[in-house]
Design an enzyme around this catalytic site. Structure first.
Site, short mmCIF file in Angstrom:
data_model
loop_
_atom_site.label_atom_id
_atom_site.label_comp_id
_atom_site.label_asym_id
_atom_site.label_seq_id
_atom_site.Cartn_x
_atom_site.Cartn_y
_atom_site.Cartn_z
N TYR A 61 0.81 -1.21 0.00
CA TYR A 61 0.00 0.00 0.00
C TYR A 61 0.85 1.27 0.00
O TYR A 61 0.46 2.28 -0.59
CB TYR A 61 -0.98 -0.01 1.19
CG TYR A 61 -2.25 -0.73 0.85
CD1 TYR A 61 -3.30 -0.08 0.22
CD2 TYR A 61 -2.39 -2.09 1.12
CE1 TYR A 61 -4.46 -0.74 -0.13
CE2 TYR A 61 -3.55 -2.77 0.77
CZ TYR A 61 -4.58 -2.09 0.15
OH TYR A 61 -5.72 -2.75 -0.21
N ARG A 111 1.84 1.81 -3.62
CA ARG A 111 0.69 2.34 -4.36
C ARG A 111 0.42 3.79 -3.98
O ARG A 111 0.10 4.62 -4.83
CB ARG A 111 -0.56 1.50 -4.08
CG ARG A 111 -0.53 0.13 -4.74
CD ARG A 111 -1.83 -0.60 -4.48
NE ARG A 111 -2.96 0.12 -5.05
CZ ARG A 111 -4.21 0.02 -4.61
NH1 ARG A 111 -4.49 -0.78 -3.59
NH2 ARG A 111 -5.18 0.69 -5.17
N ASP A 143 -8.02 7.03 -4.59
CA ASP A 143 -6.86 7.85 -4.91
C ASP A 143 -7.03 9.34 -4.63
O ASP A 143 -6.07 10.10 -4.67
CB ASP A 143 -6.43 7.65 -6.37
CG ASP A 143 -7.59 7.84 -7.37
OD1 ASP A 143 -8.37 8.79 -7.21
OD2 ASP A 143 -7.72 7.01 -8.29
N HIS A 166 -15.08 3.15 -1.16
CA HIS A 166 -14.09 2.16 -0.74
C HIS A 166 -12.99 2.75 0.12
O HIS A 166 -11.94 2.14 0.29
CB HIS A 166 -13.50 1.47 -1.97
CG HIS A 166 -14.47 0.58 -2.68
ND1 HIS A 166 -14.22 0.00 -3.90
CD2 HIS A 166 -15.73 0.17 -2.34
CE1 HIS A 166 -15.26 -0.73 -4.29
NE2 HIS A 166 -16.19 -0.63 -3.35
N CYS A 177 -2.22 4.13 20.80
CA CYS A 177 -2.72 3.16 21.78
C CYS A 177 -1.89 1.88 21.78
O CYS A 177 -2.12 0.98 22.60
CB CYS A 177 -4.19 2.85 21.52
SG CYS A 177 -4.50 1.80 20.07
N SER A 199 -16.59 -1.65 -14.29
CA SER A 199 -17.42 -2.74 -14.80
C SER A 199 -18.58 -3.03 -13.87
O SER A 199 -19.48 -3.80 -14.20
CB SER A 199 -16.58 -4.00 -14.97
OG SER A 199 -16.00 -4.38 -13.73
N ALA A 248 -12.25 7.80 -20.34
CA ALA A 248 -12.86 8.93 -19.66
C ALA A 248 -12.21 10.25 -20.07
O ALA A 248 -12.89 11.27 -20.27
CB ALA A 248 -12.74 8.74 -18.14
#
Length: 240
Positions: free
Chosen positions: A64, A67, A100, A115, A145, A184, A226
């Site tokens: 992550y 990314r 993003d 998400h 914590c 999709s 797009a």
């Protein structure tokens, strides 16, 4: 048919965009299910589930973090910008599956992140949540914590954030135009959003370079990216 849809688009008052990885692909962010998608290279069960995270949190965090750096180095493309421009003429909401933040960076103001966000972290135990402001000195990072922090994203098997999903259902159910961009819609429950819009009598337009299993239920499908399709579509809607 296009003349009829164009006329209805110009008269539209509330437009909802449902966006997925395809809109960010031209900003250099890989999709998940396309021919070069991330899930063709990586096993999602080892990187995007809570079980995988607890089994090897360092590995998941390393993926992550890579990314996140790629996303932070990316810029909104003309598709993101076109949606932002439309806010000058219409009431616009964005229901995005993307994590993003490119819609916000393009200037869009009414964005619902279904998400979560890769820019945000949260604690696995307490209610701490915050934006990531710099690189972590250690992985996995720890909360004040003492417990492990995780990316504030929705993994496989997890429910969508309740407030974002409830808002998304309201937006979809009250729009007169829905534009589905770069997704999709294979993931539930996001694939229900066009159903809610259709029940309200909305026009539904798909913008995707590939045919999807939802294409047959669309009023219009544009087989373009797009970044290419949305500027022209926005000009049609705004009457330019």
């Amino acid at each position: 048919m296009w003349d009829t849809i164009s006329d209805k688009l110009r008269k539209a008052e509330k437009i909802v965009f449902v966006t997925g990885a395809g809109i960010s692909q031209e900003s250099g962010i890989p999709t998940f299910r396309g021919k070069d998608g991330l899930w063709r290279k990586y096993d999602p069960m080892k990187l995007a589930t809570i079980d995988a995270f607890y089994e090897d949190p360092k590995l998941v965090w390393e993926w992550y973090e890579e990314r996140r750096q790629n996303i932070l180095n990316a810029s909104p493309n003309s598709g993101h910008v076109a949606i932002t421009e439309l806010e000058k003429f219409k009431q616009v909401s964005i229901l995005t599956q993307n994590i993003d933040g490119l819609h916000q960076r393009a200037g869009s103001t009414n964005v619902y992140e279904l998400h979560g966000s890769i820019i945000t972290i949260k604690c696995t135990v307490c209610d701490f949540k915050n934006k990531i402001t710099s690189r972590f000195l250690q992985l996995p990072p720890l909360c004040k914590c003492g417990n492990i922090l995780r990316p504030d994203v929705v993994w496989f098997g997890e429910a969508l954030p309740q407030d974002a999903w409830e808002s998304a259902m309201v937006q979809a159910s009250t729009c007169d135009t829905m534009i589905v961009v770069g997704t999709s819609l294979e993931v539930s429950p996001a694939n229900l959003l066009p159903v809610y819009a259709k029940q309200n009598g909305a026009i539904i337009i798909e913008v995707n370079v590939e045919q999807t299993h939802m294409s047959s239920s669309m009023d219009l499908s544009l087989r373009e990216s797009a970044a290419k399709a949305l500027p022209g579509l926005v000009d049609t809607i705004s009457g330019s």
